[in-house]
Design an enzyme around this catalytic site. Structure first.
Site, PDB file in Angstrom:
ATOM      1  N   LYS A  32     -40.597  26.181 -13.075  1.00 22.83           N
ATOM      2  CA  LYS A  32     -39.199  25.712 -13.057  1.00 22.83           C
ATOM      3  C   LYS A  32     -38.358  26.839 -12.484  1.00 22.83           C
ATOM      4  O   LYS A  32     -38.335  27.947 -13.015  1.00 22.83           O
ATOM      5  CB  LYS A  32     -38.751  25.356 -14.483  1.00 22.83           C
ATOM      6  CG  LYS A  32     -37.239  25.293 -14.716  1.00 22.83           C
ATOM      7  CD  LYS A  32     -36.516  24.330 -13.802  1.00 22.83           C
ATOM      8  CE  LYS A  32     -35.025  24.252 -14.045  1.00 22.83           C
ATOM      9  NZ  LYS A  32     -34.272  25.471 -14.153  1.00 22.83           N
ATOM     10  N   GLY A  35     -31.161  29.151 -11.184  1.00 20.08           N
ATOM     11  CA  GLY A  35     -30.364  30.292 -11.622  1.00 20.08           C
ATOM     12  C   GLY A  35     -30.236  31.379 -10.583  1.00 20.08           C
ATOM     13  O   GLY A  35     -30.268  31.126  -9.380  1.00 20.08           O
ATOM     14  N   GLY A  68     -27.714  24.099  -9.903  1.00 22.02           N
ATOM     15  CA  GLY A  68     -26.375  24.098 -10.505  1.00 22.02           C
ATOM     16  C   GLY A  68     -25.318  24.855  -9.716  1.00 22.02           C
ATOM     17  O   GLY A  68     -24.256  24.298  -9.413  1.00 22.02           O
ATOM     18  N   ASP A 185     -34.955  21.930 -16.900  1.00 19.69           N
ATOM     19  CA  ASP A 185     -35.951  22.398 -17.879  1.00 19.69           C
ATOM     20  C   ASP A 185     -36.674  21.214 -18.516  1.00 19.69           C
ATOM     21  O   ASP A 185     -37.891  21.227 -18.699  1.00 19.69           O
ATOM     22  CB  ASP A 185     -35.276  23.236 -18.978  1.00 19.69           C
ATOM     23  CG  ASP A 185     -34.741  24.548 -18.448  1.00 19.69           C
ATOM     24  OD1 ASP A 185     -35.127  24.955 -17.342  1.00 19.69           O
ATOM     25  OD2 ASP A 185     -33.912  25.179 -19.142  1.00 19.69           O
ATOM     26  N   LYS A 244     -33.747  25.601 -24.036  1.00 16.17           N
ATOM     27  CA  LYS A 244     -34.880  26.110 -23.258  1.00 16.17           C
ATOM     28  C   LYS A 244     -36.151  26.173 -24.119  1.00 16.17           C
ATOM     29  O   LYS A 244     -37.219  25.713 -23.703  1.00 16.17           O
ATOM     30  CB  LYS A 244     -34.555  27.505 -22.702  1.00 16.17           C
ATOM     31  CG  LYS A 244     -35.216  27.784 -21.372  1.00 16.17           C
ATOM     32  CD  LYS A 244     -34.603  28.959 -20.660  1.00 16.17           C
ATOM     33  CE  LYS A 244     -33.454  28.612 -19.775  1.00 16.17           C
ATOM     34  NZ  LYS A 244     -33.795  27.810 -18.591  1.00 16.17           N
TER      35      LYS A 244
END
Length: 289
Positions: A32, A35, A68, A185, A244
């Site tokens: 994954k 960020g 994001g 996630d 998470k």
């Protein structure tokens, strides 16, 4: 910067990696990715190189990505303000169109191009392709934020069988054709579980689970599900780390052997985790360690 390894030292490093290469050869590893590791261009190149290296040594890598910051950036350009509730983006009809453009378009195809630039064979798909991620509305106040109801893993399994690195953007849809923004996630946990992956690696912007969030040296290297539940009660696992770790537990309960939460900002952290004794981040395991 030029390194100072001799050829003998390079050979020694490769020899030490051999048992790990044998251990993971032919096995599924889900990564994954999102960020800060995704924003920094140099880091992004390194992550893609690492994934291609794993693929070349016979590991079946599935890359699940978010986006994001890119979504927020495009929304700002379009004069639309981002709003979050409990860490989830409030997604109205216009926002879900933007999410689809960014995730299934720009981000997904950029990652595919980078993997291929570094010698990989990649194929980009979204959760809307091949009934991959089916979903319903999670909460009306969040709008088109999806709760996964079912994963059809066949499209990913087919790509792995044909020798591709599947690159998956986390969109879902329902029977009426509504499109949903899916938490990356959560999607990675469901996909890894459905594949029975040997490892799920969650790349984030913290070192892992910290006993003291102010002290990076307080990293907990390994934790079982019962220990994690105790840390929830003690408020050691708090804030953004709660969902998470919950995803890690879901993945293990769904059949993933081990889940790693690691700092994606550390160069080559994936290789350190999979191909060295030392590892990286926090390993979450089922039952007692």
């Amino acid at each position: 910067m030029k390194d100072h390894f001799t050829n003998a030292q390079r050979a020694e490093v490769l020899t030490q990696a051999l048992p790990y290469i044998q251990k993971y050869n032919g096995k599924v590893v889900v990564i994954k990715y999102g960020g800060n590791a995704m924003i920094d261009e140099q880091l992004k190149q390194q992550v893609m190189e690492d994934i291609v290296l794993l693929w070349l040594i016979g590991i079946k890598v599935v890359l699940v990505h978010g986006g994001g910051p890119e979504i927020t950036e495009l929304m700002q350009k379009l004069g639309k303000k981002s709003e979050f509730v409990d860490g989830l983006r409030v997604t109205d009809k216009e926002t879900v169109d933007i999410v689809q453009m960014v995730l299934a378009g720009k981000v997904n195809k950029t990652l595919v191009a980078l993997l291929e630039k570094h010698g990989g064979n990649a194929m980009g798909i979204s959760g809307m392709d091949g009934k991959l991620i089916q979903a319903t509305m999670k909460d009306p106040k969040l709008g088109y934020v999806g709760k996964i109801t079912k994963v059809n893993i066949q499209p990913i399994a087919d790509l792995l069988e044909k020798g591709y690195i599947p690159v998956v953007s986390t969109l879902g849809y329902d029977k009426e054709g509504n499109i949903y923004n899916i938490n990356g996630d959560t999607a990675a946990a469901w996909i890894a579980g459905a594949l029975g992956a040997k490892r799920l690696i969650m790349m984030t912007d913290v070192a892992g689970i910290l006993r003291d969030k102010e002290d990076p040296d307080s990293l907990i290297p390994s934790i079982s599900i019962p220990e994690a539940e105790k840390l929830f009660e003690e408020k050691v696992i708090a804030g953004g780390m709660i969902p998470k770790v919950q995803c890690c537990i879901e993945a293990i309960n769904a059949g993933v052997q081990k889940v790693i939460i690691m700092d994606g900002r550390v160069p080559h952290s994936i290789l350190m985790e999979l191909l060295t004794d030392e590892g990286a981040g926090t390993m979450v395991t089922g039952g007692d360690k």
